[in-house]
Design an enzyme around this catalytic site. Structure first.
Site, PDB file in Angstrom:
ATOM      1  CG  ASP A 120      -4.987 -10.910  -4.941  1.00 35.17           C
ATOM      2  OD1 ASP A 120      -5.162 -10.090  -5.183  1.00 35.17           O
ATOM      3  OD2 ASP A 120      -4.124 -11.928  -5.356  1.00 35.17           O
ATOM      4  CB  THR A 121      -1.099  -7.003  -0.388  1.00 43.28           C
ATOM      5  OG1 THR A 121      -0.314  -8.105  -0.186  1.00 43.28           O
ATOM      6  CG2 THR A 121      -0.504  -6.740   1.850  1.00 43.28           C
ATOM      7  CB  VAL A 122      -5.195  -6.287   3.863  1.00 45.55           C
ATOM      8  CG1 VAL A 122      -5.969  -6.601   2.739  1.00 45.55           C
ATOM      9  CG2 VAL A 122      -4.917  -6.459   4.653  1.00 45.55           C
ATOM     10  CG  MET A 149      -3.079  -3.012  -1.087  1.00 44.47           C
ATOM     11  SD  MET A 149      -4.678  -2.930  -0.293  1.00 44.47           S
ATOM     12  CE  MET A 149      -4.465  -1.228   0.444  1.00 44.47           C
ATOM     13  CB  SER A 178      -0.300  -9.802   2.286  1.00 45.10           C
ATOM     14  OG  SER A 178      -0.663 -11.007   1.544  1.00 45.10           O
TER      15      SER A 178
END
Length: 529
Positions: free
Chosen positions: A349-351, A431, A368
Site C-alpha cells: 500500500d503506497t501512492v 508503488m 505512504s
C-alpha cells in the site's frame, strides 16, 4: 544500444499512452486532474506534483495520508536533486518496550514514527514552486469538505482494512459510517481533514510540527500510551540528498539513498548487466530466472544492510562496488539459488505519482502510510491517520536497522529516475511495498532493453519475489514458463492478485514533450495538455 520505443500494444491493455508537453500520472483520477489544473494555472511540475500528492491524502486514504512519509527526485536544468522526508521514531522509544517479541507491532502507537510528508510538501514548494503554497490545497480541501466519490479499488482496500484496524476508535469514527467502509461510487466527506489541510496551508506546515496539530498529536499519544513528545515533532528535519545511481547498459537508474530500499534495484541492475539479459526474450523462463536470481541477491543485501545512514555498517559504495557485482553475477547458475527467508514485514500500500512540464522539469514523488491506513491511530478531530513506518525496524540485536529512539527505519517507498547521456529520460515508480524495487528493475529492462513503450511496460505481466523468495508470476504469463522455472528449482506459482504486483506510473521524455502511462492495476490515469 539505442533502442527506439515500439508503439504497438503487445499485452492486453486498458489504457492508452498520453502524449503532451505538460503531464501528470497518478493512481487516482481526481488527484491527477488536480495536478493538471495547477499546471493550467501557471504552476510548474513541482506545483502539479504537490497538488496531486495533497489531493491523494483525501481521495485515496487507504494508501497514504497527512500522516505519511515522502521521498522525491526532481530533475531540472541543474540536474537531479533528491528529498528524504521520512520521519524518525520518538526519542523515548527503546528496545526494552519490545522484550519477548520477535518482530515490531504493525498497529498502535508503538509503530508510529514522525510523519514527514507535510515537511516534504513545504520543502519542495519553497525550493521549486511557482504558485503560492495555499493554492496547491484547493482541490484537496474541496474534496474533503464537499465529498468525493470513492473508487472501486479504494473501496475494496478500505473494506479489507476493517479487520486489522476496526478496533481503533479513531479509525472507526473517521473512516467508517455505521461500522462499514464506503461502497464504490459512494460520496464520502472528511470535514475534519478539510480543517487540517486548511491549517497546514495557512501556516505552511508549522501547525503540524509545532502548532495546534502537533499539540493534538502529542496529547493523544500521552493519553493512549505512546511515546511522542513536543520535541519529536518540533525537531523533525527533511534531508536534501544526492541520488545514488547505477549504470545499466547505456542508461543510469537513480534512487534515493538509504534508508529507502532503492539501493536494491541498483544492485540487481548492476548484476544483470553482466548477464546479457537484454538479448533474452521478455517473459521467457531464461529472462525471468536471471532477473529473479539477481533480485534475490539484491533483496538479501537490502534487508541485511539498509538502515538510517547514521547507523549503516556497510556503505552504499561497498554494496555497489563493480567487482562485487560482477562476482555476484558469476554465482548465478541455471538453477534457482536457495537463499534463507527474510524477516522484515512487507506491504503493498503506497501512492506514487509523477509530473513533468513544458520547461523540462520532471518530478518523481512517492508517499505512504506503509500498511494501508497505517497504524490505525487517527488524531481526534483532525482526520490525520498516523503511519506505521516503525514496523520497518528490526528487533535483531546489533542489526543496522535495529530499533532505537530518534532513528529512521528501513523504508520501502522509492521514487525512480532514469537518465541517458546525462539527460533526464524517465521519471517513474512502481508503488507497492516489497514490489517496488522489483518493479523498477522490470520497467527499466522492458523499456531500455526491449523498446517496450511505457504503457506496454506497465501493462505487461509481472513477476514478484515474496520475502520468502517464492516466485509468483502474474496472470498473463504462459503456464509453460512457470513449469520451466519450476524445473529449475523455483518455488513458482501463478496469481491474478493485482495487489501483489503494484501499480506503475511513468513519464518518458520525448524529443518534444512526453509520453505518460498509468497502471491498469490502480484506479489512476495519466493526463496532460
Amino acid at each position: 544500444m539505442d533502442r527506439p520505443l515500439r508503439w504497438e500494444f503487445p499485452y492486453p491493455s486498458q489504457r492508452a499512452h498520453v502524449f503532451a508537453r505538460n503531464v501528470v500520472a497518478s493512481s487516482q483520477p481526481l488527484a491527477t486532474q488536480a495536478g493538471v489544473e495547477v499546471l493550467r494555472k501557471g504552476g510548474n511540475a513541482v506545483d502539479a506534483a504537490l497538488a496531486t500528492a495533497i489531493t491523494l491524502t483525501v481521495v485515496e486514504p487507504c494508501s497514504n495520508g497527512v500522516g505519511s512519509d515522502l521521498f522525491a527526485i526532481v530533475s531540472d536544468q541543474k540536474g537531479l536533486q533528491g528529498l528524504n522526508a521520512s520521519g524518525r521514531s520518538p526519542r523515548a522509544l527503546n528496545m526494552q518496550k519490545f522484550e519477548g517479541l520477535e518482530s515490531m507491532p504493525i498497529s498502535g502507537w508503538d509503530c508510529v514514527t514522525v510523519p514527514g510528508a507535510v515537511s516534504g510538501w513545504v520543502a519542495l514548494s519553497d525550493r521549486y514552486g511557482h504558485l503560492p503554497f495555499r493554492d496547491l490545497f484547493e482541490s484537496a480541501i474541496q474534496y474533503a469538505h464537499d465529498g468525493f466519490a470513492v473508487g472501486s479499488i479504494t473501496a475494496r482496500a478500505w473494506d479489507l482494512s476493517i479487520d486489522r484496524l476496526g478496533r481503533y476508535n479513531g479509525f472507526r469514527q473517521h473512516f467508517l459510517s455505521d461500522g462499514r467502509a464506503p461502497k464504490t461510487g459512494e460520496l464520502f466527506k472528511r470535514p475534519d481533514l478539510a480543517r487540517t489541510l486548511s491549517s497546514i496551508a495557512d501556516t505552511k506546515g508549522d501547525s503540524f510540527y509545532q502548532g495546534e496539530l502537533a499539540s493534538a498529536i502529542v496529547a493523544q499519544s500521552s493519553r493512549e500510551g505512546g511515546d511522542f513528545s513536543v520535541e519529536d515533532l518540533r525537531d523533525h528535519e527533511i534531508a536534501w540528498v544526492n541520488p545514488i545511481d547505477q549504470p545499466y547498459n547505456d542508461v543510469r537508474l537513480h534512487e534515493i539513498p538509504p534508508n529507502g530500499q532503492g539501493l536494491a534495484a541498483l544492485i540487481a541492475l548492476g548484476i544483470l548487466q553482466h548477464l546479457d539479459t537484454d538479448s533474452l526474450k521478455p517473459n521467457s523462463a531464461d529472462w525471468v530466472h536471471l532477473q529473479a536470481e539477481a533480485m534475490k541477491i539484491a533483496i538479501r543485501a537490502a534487508f541485511d544492510h539498509i538502515s538510517d545512514p547514521k547507523y549503516a555498517q556497510t556503505s552504499v559504495e561497498e554494496l555497489l562496488d563493480p567487482r562485487s557485482l560482477k562476482k555476484a553475477a558469476e554465482t548465478i547458475s541455471n538453477r534457482a539459488s536457495d537463499l534463507p527467508p527474510l524477516s522484515l514485514p512487507t506491504s503493498q500500500d503506497t501512492v506514487y505519482l509523477t509530473a513533468a512540464d513544458k520547461d523540462g522539469q520532471m518530478v518523481s514523488l512517492i508517499q505512504s502510510n506503509y500498511m494501508g491506513f497505517g497504524s490505525g491511530i487517527v488524531i481526534e478531530g483532525t482526520g490525520i491517520s498516523m503511519q506505521n513506518r516503525g514496523a520497518g525496524f528490526s528487533l535483531e540485536k546489533a542489526h543496522p536497522n535495529e530499533l532505537a529512539g530518534n532513528k529512521r527505519p528501513f523504508n520501502t517507498i522509492i521514487p525512480g529516475f532514469v537518465t541517458k547521456d546525462e539527460q533526464a529520460s524517465m521519471s517513474f515508480g512502481v508503488m507497492g511495498g516489497h514490489m517496488q524495487h522489483q518493479g523498477h528493475v522490470q520497467m527499466v529492462t522492458r523499456i531500455y532493453d526491449h523498446g517496450e513503450n511505457p504503457q506496454s511496460a506497465s501493462d505487461a505481466p509481472r513477476w514478484h519475489l515474496t520475502k520468502d523468495f517464492e516466485l509468483i508470476l502474474e496472470a498473463g504469463y504462459d503456464p509453460a514458463t512457470a513449469r520451466k522455472l519450476s524445473d529449475r528449482g523455483h518455488n513458482v506459482s501463478l496469481s491474478n492478485n493485482r495487489d501483489l504486483f503494484g501499480g506503475a506510473q511513468l513519464i518518458y521524455r520525448m524529443e518534444e514533450g512526453y509520453c505518460a502511462a498509468s497502471d491498469h492495476r490502480k484506479e489512476g490515469m495519466a493526463a496532460g495538455f
